[in-house]
Design a protein around this motif. Structure first.
Motif, mmCIF file in Angstrom:
data_model
loop_
_atom_site.group_PDB
_atom_site.id
_atom_site.type_symbol
_atom_site.label_atom_id
_atom_site.label_comp_id
_atom_site.label_asym_id
_atom_site.label_seq_id
_atom_site.Cartn_x
_atom_site.Cartn_y
_atom_site.Cartn_z
ATOM 1 N N ASP A 205 34.756 13.550 13.293
ATOM 2 C CA ASP A 205 33.495 12.936 13.721
ATOM 3 C C ASP A 205 33.324 11.546 13.140
ATOM 4 O O ASP A 205 32.930 10.608 13.840
ATOM 5 C CB ASP A 205 32.307 13.807 13.301
ATOM 6 N N THR A 206 33.577 11.399 11.843
ATOM 7 C CA THR A 206 33.440 10.087 11.217
ATOM 8 C C THR A 206 34.714 9.254 11.370
ATOM 9 O O THR A 206 34.645 8.038 11.552
ATOM 10 C CB THR A 206 33.101 10.241 9.721
ATOM 11 N N LEU A 207 35.864 9.890 11.321
ATOM 12 C CA LEU A 207 37.131 9.159 11.416
ATOM 13 C C LEU A 207 37.245 8.396 12.734
ATOM 14 O O LEU A 207 37.718 7.257 12.759
ATOM 15 C CB LEU A 207 38.306 10.125 11.259
ATOM 16 N N LYS A 208 36.804 9.006 13.820
ATOM 17 C CA LYS A 208 36.957 8.354 15.124
ATOM 18 C C LYS A 208 36.136 7.071 15.218
ATOM 19 O O LYS A 208 36.434 6.203 16.047
ATOM 20 C CB LYS A 208 36.563 9.311 16.243
ATOM 21 N N LYS A 209 35.126 6.938 14.329
ATOM 22 C CA LYS A 209 34.283 5.737 14.353
ATOM 23 C C LYS A 209 34.958 4.537 13.711
ATOM 24 O O LYS A 209 34.641 3.397 14.042
ATOM 25 C CB LYS A 209 32.951 6.022 13.644
ATOM 26 N N TRP A 210 35.880 4.790 12.748
ATOM 27 C CA TRP A 210 36.456 3.645 12.048
ATOM 28 C C TRP A 210 37.962 3.492 12.195
ATOM 29 O O TRP A 210 38.501 2.406 11.972
ATOM 30 C CB TRP A 210 36.087 3.669 10.575
ATOM 31 N N LEU A 211 38.669 4.531 12.591
ATOM 32 C CA LEU A 211 40.126 4.426 12.711
ATOM 33 C C LEU A 211 40.560 3.312 13.667
ATOM 34 O O LEU A 211 41.492 2.550 13.342
ATOM 35 C CB LEU A 211 40.714 5.769 13.145
ATOM 36 N N PRO A 212 39.935 3.151 14.842
ATOM 37 C CA PRO A 212 40.376 2.061 15.729
ATOM 38 C C PRO A 212 40.280 0.687 15.078
ATOM 39 O O PRO A 212 41.179 -0.145 15.260
ATOM 40 C CB PRO A 212 39.418 2.184 16.925
ATOM 41 N N SER B 224 21.858 9.373 11.505
ATOM 42 C CA SER B 224 21.830 10.764 11.966
ATOM 43 C C SER B 224 23.236 11.365 12.059
ATOM 44 O O SER B 224 23.486 12.450 11.541
ATOM 45 C CB SER B 224 21.120 10.866 13.315
ATOM 46 N N THR B 225 24.153 10.650 12.686
ATOM 47 C CA THR B 225 25.482 11.229 12.917
ATOM 48 C C THR B 225 26.274 11.393 11.629
ATOM 49 O O THR B 225 26.898 12.427 11.407
ATOM 50 C CB THR B 225 26.288 10.365 13.902
ATOM 51 N N ASN C 113 28.444 15.194 7.732
ATOM 52 C CA ASN C 113 28.858 15.510 6.360
ATOM 53 C C ASN C 113 28.206 16.787 5.854
ATOM 54 O O ASN C 113 28.852 17.585 5.178
ATOM 55 C CB ASN C 113 28.523 14.341 5.431
ATOM 56 N N VAL C 114 26.934 16.998 6.178
ATOM 57 C CA VAL C 114 26.263 18.239 5.781
ATOM 58 C C VAL C 114 26.964 19.428 6.422
ATOM 59 O O VAL C 114 27.239 20.443 5.769
ATOM 60 C CB VAL C 114 24.775 18.203 6.181
ATOM 61 N N LYS C 115 27.276 19.322 7.697
ATOM 62 C CA LYS C 115 27.939 20.419 8.410
ATOM 63 C C LYS C 115 29.288 20.746 7.784
ATOM 64 O O LYS C 115 29.622 21.912 7.579
ATOM 65 C CB LYS C 115 28.144 20.032 9.883
ATOM 66 N N ARG C 116 30.048 19.717 7.430
ATOM 67 C CA ARG C 116 31.366 19.956 6.859
ATOM 68 C C ARG C 116 31.291 20.595 5.485
ATOM 69 O O ARG C 116 32.072 21.468 5.151
ATOM 70 C CB ARG C 116 32.153 18.639 6.785
#
Length: 383
Positions: free
Chosen positions: A249-256, A368-369, A374-377
């Motif tokens: 979820d978070t990785l896809k936001k910064w990997l590119p 929010s995202t 992070n809470v979910k994980r």
């Protein structure tokens, strides 16, 4: 509760309050990973007469942790299970209610005696196993060792049987970017709690040596990103129906951005990938983790060279850490980032979370995202 209080103090009161200590126990390894300076023998080429960590050194560190109320200890390497007294370290830490975690390649796990497995269980130890592919030939190639997959799988089975939490750590490279969904699917089948992905750290893993030759070329290329995005979507769909959690979820936001800047050939020294993600950045590692290498050097972070050592025991561990880290904190606060930050990805998800919490108005678009994922994980990890 103590870790949350310490994080609050670091975030909002500007009082660096570590919540964990991370130690590389040894510079020895039984694998030869293509992207690792230890595995490729570069660390061994350094002519350094410094003594390596001893059990007495580690007991002093744990005593200092207890004095400062730090309850989390991460043990890495090299291969930490090659450190002969690692189980003495875990047991001694447990006596102070300090919980240990181990980052291992897993090849020695099947050879652990029953009493050592029971010790891991009794002490609540968390095991992270590095696996880059569930295709045996590919894993052997990346890891530079035979049985690099079969032995860790056997070891994971033993750990899961004893209800010891297991996570898998995967480095995304040009060799395995099409295998990511397969890794998560196999991890779930084994009973693993979570899978964390990261790209290749293209500068160096160990700041006392230079990087592996042409290391940046091991990373995926921009043209591979659509395939990775498809892999991530399949992983997210799989997570919804299975009891396993990832950082996609978070990785896809910064990997590119990480990959695009890596291959941009930009001459600008301030082209840091995280500036594309957060409007205002805060480096959590400099305030929350005491990093110590196998010589006992106290690093500002695992990517930066040390100016302090545990050999100077006239000062407390906390004082040594603050003295080592404060110049880097001040520089980053002024927007002056060390060049190593271009390739710092190990704890970046946590950095994004903390940057969002510290500067919510600047990073409102992430609120929010990032927080909810992070809470979910963390709930899913059952740590």
């Amino acid at each position: 509760m103590k870790p949350f209080i310490n994080l609050f103090k670091s975030l909002y009161l500007n009082m660096p309050s570590p919540i964990s200590v991370s130690i590389n126990l040894t510079n020895k390894c039984n694998q030869h990973c293509i992207y690792c300076e230890v595995g490729q023998g570069l660390v061994g080429l350094v002519k350094n007469k410094k003594p390596l960590l001893s059990l007495d050194d580690l007991k002093w560190i744990i005593d200092e942790m207890n004095r400062s109320g730090i309850r989390t200890l991460s043990l890495g390497g090299g291969e930490p299970l090659l450190f002969n007294e690692i189980f003495d370290v875990i047991q001694y830490a447990h006596e102070f209610d300090i919980r240990s975690s181990i980052l291992t390649n897993g090849m020695l796990l099947p050879h652990l005696s029953q009493d050592k497995i029971e010790l891991l269980e009794e002490c609540g130890t968390i095991i992270s196993v590095s696996i880059d592919s569930f295709l045996p030939d590919k894993e052997d190639y990346i890891r530079g060792a035979k049985n690099a997959l079969s032995l860790p799988i056997e070891g994971i089975g033993i750990l899961v049987k004893h209800q010891i939490p297991v996570n898998i750590m995967t480095v995304i490279s040009v060799h395995n970017y099409q295998d990511l969904f397969n890794i998560v699917m196999n991890a779930n089948h084994l009973g693993v709690n979570s899978v964390d992905f990261q790209p290749v750290i293209f500068i160096f893993n160990f700041p006392e040596v230079g990087p592996v030759s042409n290391k940046e070329s091991l990373n995926v290329r921009p043209e591979h990103l659509p395939e990775i995005e498809d892999q991530f979507q399949r992983i997210k769909d799989f997570e919804r129906n299975n009891n396993i959690y990832t950082n996609v979820d978070t990785l896809k936001k910064w990997l590119p951005f990480y990959i695009q800047i890596l291959y941009s050939n930009s001459s600008h020294t301030d082209d840091f990938f995280f500036k594309k993600i957060v409007n205002r950045f805060w480096c959590a590692a400099l305030y929350s983790t005491i990093a110590i290498n196998y010589y006992g050097d106290i690093l500002p972070c695992n990517m930066l060279k040390s100016t302090k050592s545990i050999r100077n025991r006239e000062s407390s561990l906390l004082e040594l850490w603050n003295n080592s880290t404060q110049p880097v904190r001040s520089a980053i606060k002024d927007g002056k980032y060390p060049i190593a930050c271009k390739s710092c990805v190990c704890g970046f998800d946590f950095n994004v979370l903390c940057s969002t919490l510290k500067y919510p108005s600047n990073n409102f678009h992430l609120l929010s995202t990032v927080v909810m994922s992070n809470v979910k994980r963390q709930i899913g990890r059952k740590l």
